[in-house]
Design a protein around this motif. Structure first.
Motif, PDB file in Angstrom:
ATOM      1  N   MET A 190       0.844  -1.158   0.000  1.00 14.68           N
ATOM      2  CA  MET A 190       0.000   0.000   0.000  1.00 14.68           C
ATOM      3  C   MET A 190       0.899   1.233   0.000  1.00 14.68           C
ATOM      4  SD  MET A 190      -1.991   0.799   3.546  1.00 14.68           S
ATOM      5  CE  MET A 190      -0.827   0.486   4.828  1.00 14.68           C
ATOM      6  N   LYS A 191       0.476   2.255  -0.700  1.00 10.90           N
ATOM      7  CA  LYS A 191       1.279   3.477  -0.780  1.00 10.90           C
ATOM      8  C   LYS A 191       1.188   4.215   0.540  1.00 10.90           C
ATOM      9  CE  LYS A 191       1.623   6.050  -4.489  1.00 10.90           C
ATOM     10  NZ  LYS A 191       1.407   7.076  -5.534  1.00 10.90           N
ATOM     11  N   PHE A 192       2.358   4.531   1.085  1.00  7.83           N
ATOM     12  CA  PHE A 192       2.431   5.258   2.346  1.00  7.83           C
ATOM     13  C   PHE A 192       2.497   6.763   2.099  1.00  7.83           C
ATOM     14  CE2 PHE A 192       5.281   7.204   5.559  1.00  7.83           C
ATOM     15  CZ  PHE A 192       4.424   7.157   6.638  1.00  7.83           C
ATOM     16  N   SER A 193       3.313   7.183   1.122  1.00  8.42           N
ATOM     17  CA  SER A 193       3.468   8.604   0.882  1.00  8.42           C
ATOM     18  C   SER A 193       4.077   8.857  -0.485  1.00  8.42           C
ATOM     19  CB  SER A 193       4.378   9.217   1.960  1.00  8.42           C
ATOM     20  OG  SER A 193       4.374  10.624   1.866  1.00  8.42           O
ATOM     21  N   THR A 194       3.931  10.102  -0.968  1.00 10.15           N
ATOM     22  CA  THR A 194       4.561  10.553  -2.205  1.00 10.15           C
ATOM     23  C   THR A 194       5.241  11.883  -1.936  1.00 10.15           C
ATOM     24  OG1 THR A 194       2.868   9.485  -3.564  1.00 10.15           O
ATOM     25  CG2 THR A 194       4.164  11.209  -4.611  1.00 10.15           C
ATOM     26  N   ILE A 195       6.461  12.020  -2.432  1.00 12.55           N
ATOM     27  CA  ILE A 195       7.210  13.269  -2.308  1.00 12.55           C
ATOM     28  C   ILE A 195       7.530  13.745  -3.717  1.00 12.55           C
ATOM     29  CG2 ILE A 195       9.310  14.367  -1.445  1.00 12.55           C
ATOM     30  CD1 ILE A 195       9.448  12.012   0.615  1.00 12.55           C
ATOM     31  N   GLN A 196       7.131  14.962  -4.048  1.00 13.23           N
ATOM     32  CA  GLN A 196       7.433  15.541  -5.360  1.00 13.23           C
ATOM     33  C   GLN A 196       8.533  16.576  -5.170  1.00 13.23           C
ATOM     34  OE1 GLN A 196       5.644  14.534  -8.267  1.00 13.23           O
ATOM     35  NE2 GLN A 196       7.346  15.557  -9.285  1.00 13.23           N
ATOM     36  N   LEU A 197       9.706  16.332  -5.790  1.00 11.58           N
ATOM     37  CA  LEU A 197      10.840  17.256  -5.718  1.00 11.58           C
ATOM     38  C   LEU A 197      11.175  17.702  -7.133  1.00 11.58           C
ATOM     39  CD1 LEU A 197      13.218  15.421  -3.219  1.00 11.58           C
ATOM     40  CD2 LEU A 197      11.942  17.499  -2.799  1.00 11.58           C
ATOM     41  N   GLY A 198      10.677  18.833  -7.543  1.00 11.46           N
ATOM     42  CA  GLY A 198      10.898  19.281  -8.918  1.00 11.46           C
ATOM     43  C   GLY A 198      10.305  18.279  -9.883  1.00 11.46           C
ATOM     44  N   THR A 199      11.137  17.698 -10.736  1.00  7.22           N
ATOM     45  CA  THR A 199      10.658  16.703 -11.696  1.00  7.22           C
ATOM     46  C   THR A 199      10.738  15.283 -11.153  1.00  7.22           C
ATOM     47  OG1 THR A 199      12.857  16.543 -12.703  1.00  7.22           O
ATOM     48  CG2 THR A 199      11.314  18.146 -13.662  1.00  7.22           C
ATOM     49  N   ASN A 200      11.274  15.120  -9.947  1.00  6.78           N
ATOM     50  CA  ASN A 200      11.416  13.793  -9.350  1.00  6.78           C
ATOM     51  C   ASN A 200      10.216  13.462  -8.462  1.00  6.78           C
ATOM     52  OD1 ASN A 200      14.087  12.923 -10.266  1.00  6.78           O
ATOM     53  ND2 ASN A 200      14.818  14.686  -9.108  1.00  6.78           N
ATOM     54  N   LYS A 201       9.678  12.276  -8.679  1.00  9.08           N
ATOM     55  CA  LYS A 201       8.553  11.790  -7.877  1.00  9.08           C
ATOM     56  C   LYS A 201       9.027  10.561  -7.101  1.00  9.08           C
ATOM     57  CE  LYS A 201       3.807  10.112  -8.372  1.00  9.08           C
ATOM     58  NZ  LYS A 201       2.753   9.819  -9.358  1.00  9.08           N
ATOM     59  N   ILE A 202       9.020  10.673  -5.760  1.00 11.42           N
ATOM     60  CA  ILE A 202       9.439   9.582  -4.883  1.00 11.42           C
ATOM     61  C   ILE A 202       8.184   9.011  -4.232  1.00 11.42           C
ATOM     62  CG2 ILE A 202      10.811   8.937  -2.872  1.00 11.42           C
ATOM     63  CD1 ILE A 202      12.504  11.516  -3.514  1.00 11.42           C
ATOM     64  N   GLU A 203       7.968   7.702  -4.421  1.00 16.21           N
ATOM     65  CA  GLU A 203       6.809   7.033  -3.827  1.00 16.21           C
ATOM     66  C   GLU A 203       7.304   6.017  -2.809  1.00 16.21           C
ATOM     67  OE1 GLU A 203       3.520   6.595  -7.142  1.00 16.21           O
ATOM     68  OE2 GLU A 203       5.505   6.001  -7.878  1.00 16.21           O
ATOM     69  N   ILE A 204       6.655   5.995  -1.651  1.00 14.17           N
ATOM     70  CA  ILE A 204       7.033   5.089  -0.567  1.00 14.17           C
ATOM     71  C   ILE A 204       5.877   4.125  -0.339  1.00 14.17           C
ATOM     72  CG2 ILE A 204       7.662   4.928   1.868  1.00 14.17           C
ATOM     73  CD1 ILE A 204       8.135   8.237   0.303  1.00 14.17           C
ATOM     74  N   PHE A 205       6.197   2.839  -0.393  1.00  7.54           N
ATOM     75  CA  PHE A 205       5.208   1.789  -0.180  1.00  7.54           C
ATOM     76  C   PHE A 205       5.622   0.965   1.029  1.00  7.54           C
ATOM     77  CE2 PHE A 205       5.069   2.892  -4.606  1.00  7.54           C
ATOM     78  CZ  PHE A 205       3.725   2.859  -4.938  1.00  7.54           C
ATOM     79  N   ASN A 206       4.628   0.505   1.791  1.00  9.92           N
ATOM     80  CA  ASN A 206       4.876  -0.301   2.972  1.00  9.92           C
ATOM     81  C   ASN A 206       3.747  -1.315   3.088  1.00  9.92           C
ATOM     82  OD1 ASN A 206       5.552  -1.317   5.457  1.00  9.92           O
ATOM     83  ND2 ASN A 206       5.663   0.650   6.483  1.00  9.92           N
ATOM     84  N   SER A 207       4.090  -2.607   3.145  1.00  6.89           N
ATOM     85  CA  SER A 207       3.061  -3.638   3.252  1.00  6.89           C
ATOM     86  C   SER A 207       2.933  -4.107   4.699  1.00  6.89           C
ATOM     87  CB  SER A 207       3.395  -4.832   2.350  1.00  6.89           C
ATOM     88  OG  SER A 207       4.403  -5.626   2.941  1.00  6.89           O
ATOM     89  N   TYR A 208       1.825  -4.765   4.986  1.00  5.44           N
ATOM     90  CA  TYR A 208       1.612  -5.321   6.321  1.00  5.44           C
ATOM     91  C   TYR A 208       2.576  -6.465   6.616  1.00  5.44           C
ATOM     92  CZ  TYR A 208      -2.617  -2.555   6.515  1.00  5.44           C
ATOM     93  OH  TYR A 208      -3.501  -1.511   6.528  1.00  5.44           O
ATOM     94  N   LEU A 209       3.180  -7.036   5.582  1.00  7.27           N
ATOM     95  CA  LEU A 209       4.125  -8.137   5.758  1.00  7.27           C
ATOM     96  C   LEU A 209       5.561  -7.638   5.925  1.00  7.27           C
ATOM     97  CD1 LEU A 209       2.652 -10.588   3.115  1.00  7.27           C
ATOM     98  CD2 LEU A 209       2.297 -10.591   5.593  1.00  7.27           C
ATOM     99  N   GLY A 210       5.746  -6.318   5.979  1.00 10.65           N
ATOM    100  CA  GLY A 210       7.062  -5.762   6.254  1.00 10.65           C
ATOM    101  C   GLY A 210       7.900  -5.426   5.033  1.00 10.65           C
ATOM    102  N   ARG A 211       7.329  -5.444   3.834  1.00 10.36           N
ATOM    103  CA  ARG A 211       8.092  -5.091   2.634  1.00 10.36           C
ATOM    104  C   ARG A 211       7.989  -3.589   2.406  1.00 10.36           C
ATOM    105  NH1 ARG A 211      10.615  -7.606  -0.958  1.00 10.36           N
ATOM    106  NH2 ARG A 211       9.682  -9.623  -0.569  1.00 10.36           N
TER     107      ARG A 211
END
Length: 110
Positions: free
Chosen positions: A1-22
């Motif tokens: 599941m997506k935890f957060s998104t960070i937009q830095l200029g043209t860079n898009k950083i997406e953070i995902f975290n699952s219930y199984l620890g991935r």
């Protein structure tokens, strides 16, 4: 599941975290770090800004309100989440487990 998104200029950083620890970090749709952790992990990667590689670090962990994140770009804190003591948090979880086991044992003895 997506935890957060960070937009830095043209860079898009997406953070995902699952219930199984991935934990997965994606930069512009491409996976740049992936780790399996129950207590949180540190992810290191680089982004390109103005023809320069910039080191980034994302630290995922747990606080009193759930998952927390710190984000550093070029060793400067961009996002710093408040954390409670992880030891206290773990002790509370262990206490609830012990209470649950005791209640289960008492229930089965009737």
């Amino acid at each position: 599941m997506k935890f957060s998104t960070i937009q830095l200029g043209t860079n898009k950083i997406e953070i995902f975290n699952s219930y199984l620890g991935r934990e997965t970090i994606r930069l512009n749709g491409e996976t740049v770090s992936e780790k399996k952790s129950i207590t949180g992990a540190t992810h290191l990667f680089t982004i390109m800004e103005e023809d320069r590689k910039v080191p980034c670090k994302i630290i995922l962990g747990y606080g009193a309100n759930g998952v927390v994140m710190d984000f550093y770009k070029d060793n400067i804190a961009i996002i710093k989440s408040p954390r409670s003591s992880s030891l206290i948090f773990l002790l509370i979880i262990v206490l609830f487990i012990i209470i649950g086991v005791i209640m289960q044992m008492a229930y089965h003895n009737y």
